[in-house]
Structure formats: structure tokens, C-alpha cells
Motif scaffolding. Structure first.
Motif, PDB file in Angstrom:
ATOM      1  N   GLY A 171     -39.282 -49.862  -3.203  1.00  0.00           N
ATOM      2  CA  GLY A 171     -38.593 -50.288  -4.410  1.00  0.00           C
ATOM      3  C   GLY A 171     -39.452 -51.086  -5.366  1.00  0.00           C
ATOM      4  O   GLY A 171     -38.929 -51.702  -6.314  1.00  0.00           O
ATOM      5  N   SER A 172     -40.767 -51.075  -5.169  1.00  0.00           N
ATOM      6  CA  SER A 172     -41.672 -51.806  -6.053  1.00  0.00           C
ATOM      7  C   SER A 172     -42.047 -50.939  -7.257  1.00  0.00           C
ATOM      8  O   SER A 172     -42.433 -49.785  -7.091  1.00  0.00           O
ATOM      9  CB  SER A 172     -42.950 -52.195  -5.303  1.00  0.00           C
ATOM     10  OG  SER A 172     -42.670 -53.006  -4.181  1.00  0.00           O
ATOM     11  N   ALA A 173     -41.957 -51.519  -8.443  1.00  0.00           N
ATOM     12  CA  ALA A 173     -42.450 -50.831  -9.637  1.00  0.00           C
ATOM     13  C   ALA A 173     -43.962 -51.005  -9.703  1.00  0.00           C
ATOM     14  O   ALA A 173     -44.510 -51.998  -9.224  1.00  0.00           O
ATOM     15  CB  ALA A 173     -41.802 -51.425 -10.880  1.00  0.00           C
ATOM     16  N   TRP A 174     -44.643 -50.034 -10.298  1.00  0.00           N
ATOM     17  CA  TRP A 174     -46.090 -50.181 -10.474  1.00  0.00           C
ATOM     18  C   TRP A 174     -46.524 -49.635 -11.820  1.00  0.00           C
ATOM     19  O   TRP A 174     -45.870 -48.772 -12.402  1.00  0.00           O
ATOM     20  CB  TRP A 174     -46.869 -49.508  -9.337  1.00  0.00           C
ATOM     21  CG  TRP A 174     -46.755 -48.005  -9.246  1.00  0.00           C
ATOM     22  CD1 TRP A 174     -45.818 -47.292  -8.552  1.00  0.00           C
ATOM     23  CD2 TRP A 174     -47.615 -47.035  -9.863  1.00  0.00           C
ATOM     24  NE1 TRP A 174     -46.038 -45.939  -8.696  1.00  0.00           N
ATOM     25  CE2 TRP A 174     -47.145 -45.752  -9.493  1.00  0.00           C
ATOM     26  CE3 TRP A 174     -48.747 -47.123 -10.675  1.00  0.00           C
ATOM     27  CZ2 TRP A 174     -47.752 -44.581  -9.923  1.00  0.00           C
ATOM     28  CZ3 TRP A 174     -49.364 -45.947 -11.115  1.00  0.00           C
ATOM     29  CH2 TRP A 174     -48.858 -44.695 -10.725  1.00  0.00           C
ATOM     30  N   GLY A 175     -47.621 -50.187 -12.312  1.00  0.00           N
ATOM     31  CA  GLY A 175     -48.157 -49.763 -13.590  1.00  0.00           C
ATOM     32  C   GLY A 175     -49.654 -49.991 -13.646  1.00  0.00           C
ATOM     33  O   GLY A 175     -50.271 -50.414 -12.665  1.00  0.00           O
ATOM     34  N   ILE A 176     -50.223 -49.718 -14.798  1.00  0.00           N
ATOM     35  CA  ILE A 176     -51.676 -49.759 -14.976  1.00  0.00           C
ATOM     36  C   ILE A 176     -52.024 -50.634 -16.165  1.00  0.00           C
ATOM     37  O   ILE A 176     -51.435 -50.498 -17.237  1.00  0.00           O
ATOM     38  CB  ILE A 176     -52.234 -48.346 -15.194  1.00  0.00           C
ATOM     39  CG1 ILE A 176     -52.060 -47.489 -13.932  1.00  0.00           C
ATOM     40  CG2 ILE A 176     -53.705 -48.389 -15.615  1.00  0.00           C
ATOM     41  CD1 ILE A 176     -52.336 -46.006 -14.141  1.00  0.00           C
ATOM     42  N   LEU A 231     -48.127 -48.713 -18.970  1.00  0.00           N
ATOM     43  CA  LEU A 231     -49.553 -48.480 -19.138  1.00  0.00           C
ATOM     44  C   LEU A 231     -50.036 -49.269 -20.348  1.00  0.00           C
ATOM     45  O   LEU A 231     -49.539 -49.083 -21.459  1.00  0.00           O
ATOM     46  CB  LEU A 231     -49.850 -46.995 -19.340  1.00  0.00           C
ATOM     47  CG  LEU A 231     -51.288 -46.638 -19.752  1.00  0.00           C
ATOM     48  CD1 LEU A 231     -52.271 -47.040 -18.656  1.00  0.00           C
ATOM     49  CD2 LEU A 231     -51.420 -45.152 -20.050  1.00  0.00           C
ATOM     50  N   ILE A 232     -50.984 -50.153 -20.105  1.00  0.00           N
ATOM     51  CA  ILE A 232     -51.623 -50.925 -21.169  1.00  0.00           C
ATOM     52  C   ILE A 232     -53.106 -50.591 -21.148  1.00  0.00           C
ATOM     53  O   ILE A 232     -53.770 -50.744 -20.120  1.00  0.00           O
ATOM     54  CB  ILE A 232     -51.443 -52.443 -20.970  1.00  0.00           C
ATOM     55  CG1 ILE A 232     -49.956 -52.816 -20.873  1.00  0.00           C
ATOM     56  CG2 ILE A 232     -52.138 -53.220 -22.084  1.00  0.00           C
ATOM     57  CD1 ILE A 232     -49.205 -52.751 -22.156  1.00  0.00           C
ATOM     58  N   GLY A 233     -53.629 -50.130 -22.282  1.00  0.00           N
ATOM     59  CA  GLY A 233     -55.052 -49.819 -22.385  1.00  0.00           C
ATOM     60  C   GLY A 233     -55.830 -50.936 -23.045  1.00  0.00           C
ATOM     61  O   GLY A 233     -55.260 -51.931 -23.517  1.00  0.00           O
ATOM     62  N   GLY A 234     -57.134 -50.760 -23.109  1.00  0.00           N
ATOM     63  CA  GLY A 234     -57.975 -51.795 -23.681  1.00  0.00           C
ATOM     64  C   GLY A 234     -57.778 -51.999 -25.164  1.00  0.00           C
ATOM     65  O   GLY A 234     -58.150 -53.043 -25.707  1.00  0.00           O
TER      66      GLY A 234
END
Length: 229
Positions: free
Chosen positions: A108-113, A138-141
């Protein structure tokens, strides 16, 4: 033996290159396309690999150490264009990453980048990896105008996941990942399987945990506990 109280974090944020994805072979293809255009012999993967997490400038510098800094800077768009053509053709998730992500989702853990890679390149990778419907943020530079080690990308990602930074763990393979997490008030974990220069000392980064294999992260006890839980 894991204790009965061990549990997975509410949310996990990952660096991309060198943490989730072994993208060095794609980067090598881009660098060698540039070298071929300039009459240079191909460079070896081992020569480029340690520089991948440092970004495009570091990789171009490793590929063309004899060029001056201003010239190399002007080549960054060319490198990114070659890399975009090679995107996902040679690299793959590190062994054990897919199983680890499935375990997080099952818990049940959310994950992202959160990556310093330009967002358009990171986003283009998601469908190639089958992650476009699974990656919750998603977060980019270039998404926010600042990048790691600034903590803002991590804070914004946690906000978009609907969790406090203290209840989210950041996983990365570079010192700036750990610096950003600490400044964001987020527990951090060093991915020791990633890309590092010989002089890098992960112990000195003072992360909350260091893990040598994605497979170990299939165990709840391997994760640093969220603060305030």
C-alpha cells in the motif's frame, strides 16, 4: 529477523539513474555517437559509468576530457538529443527493482520519482518501463526551476503524494540526493548498487540507511522508519 512492528513507508521517492534504472548503456551510446562524429574511438562503459549520476555535463566531460569547459557546455544539447534517440534501448531496471516496486505496491505504499534528468526525458521512459500508471509523481530537474540538492523537488513530490516529508523515504545513489532529503526533513537511504566515483564516500553522507541490493528492500525492516510515526 524483522520485528512484528516493521512496516513499509507510507511513500517512497526514488532517484532515477543509478537508483531505479541502469541507464549507463543508453548514456554510453549517446556519448559514443558524439565521439564517432568527431573521429574519436568509442569509450568503454566502465569509463562513463561512474559519472552518470553526476549528470550530462559530467558525462560529456568524461567523454571529452581534452575539450575546454565552454566547448563542452555547448555540446550538452547534442548529448541530450543523442540520448533521447537511445532512450530505453540498452538500459534496464537494476536487478530486483521490479520485485521491490511490486512489494511496495502490495504493502500500500505510494512511490514516485525525483530526478535531475529533464522531465521530458524521464517521462518518456515511464511507458518504456511499464511504469506510467504506477509512478504516482514525477519531478524532473527542470520541473520547478531548482534541482537536487535543493530540497524543494522532494517537498513538492511529497505534497503531491499527500504525505508529510517525514513520512516519506528518499532513495538515491548520489550525495546530493541525501543532502536534499536531509534539508527536506525526509528520511534517506543510499542505493549502494548505483553509480559512484572512486572518491565518493557514502558513509560520510550520513543517510538514515545504506542498502547494497534492491532485493533487501522487499523487507519492511530494511527501510528507515518515518519520523513522527
Amino acid at each position: 529477523m524483522p520485528t512484528s512492528s516493521a512496516r513499509f513507508p507510507r511513500a517512497v521517492l526514488f532517484d532515477l539513474d543509478g537508483t531505479l534504472l541502469d541507464s549507463a548503456p543508453d548514456m554510453l551510446a549517446a556519448a559514443n555517437a558524439m565521439r564517432a562524429a568527431r573521429g574519436e574511438a568509442p569509450m568503454a562503459l566502465a569509463a562513463l559509468r561512474p559519472h552518470v549520476s553526476k549528470g550530462a555535463r559530467a558525462m560529456v566531460a568524461a567523454a571529452f576530457p581534452q575539450a575546454d569547459a565552454a566547448e563542452r557546455e555547448s555540446w550538452i544539447p547534442e548529448f541530450l538529443a543523442h540520448y533521447q534517440r537511445e532512450l530505453g534501448r540498452h538500459g534496464a531496471p537494476f536487478p530486483g527493482i521490479d520485485a521491490m516496486l511490486e512489494r511496495l505496491e502490495a504493502a500500500g505504499s505510494a512511490w514516485g520519482i525525483v530526478t535531475n534528468k529533464p522531465e521530458y526525458l524521464a517521462r518518456a521512459l515511464l511507458p518504456l518501463l511499464g511504469w506510467e500508471a504506477r509512478c504516482a509523481v514525477l519531478i524532473g530537474g527542470d520541473t520547478l526551476g531548482v534541482r537536487k540538492p535543493d530540497p524543494l523537488p522532494l517537498r513538492v513530490a511529497a505534497e503531491r503524494l499527500g504525505v508529510a516529508p517525514a513520512q516519506c523515504v528518499y532513495v538515491g545513489d548520489d550525495e546530493r540526493d541525501i543532502v536534499a532529503a536531509r534539508a527536506a526533513g525526509m528520511p534517506s537511504l543510499v542505493a549502494l548498487w548505483g553509480y559512484r566515483l572512486a572518491e565518493d564516500d557514502p558513509i560520510a553522507w550520513q543517510a538514515d540507511a545504506m542498502i547494497d541490493s534492491p532485493a533487501r528492500l522487499c523487507e519492511a525492516a530494511a527501510w528507515p522508519a518515518g519520523r513522527g510515526e
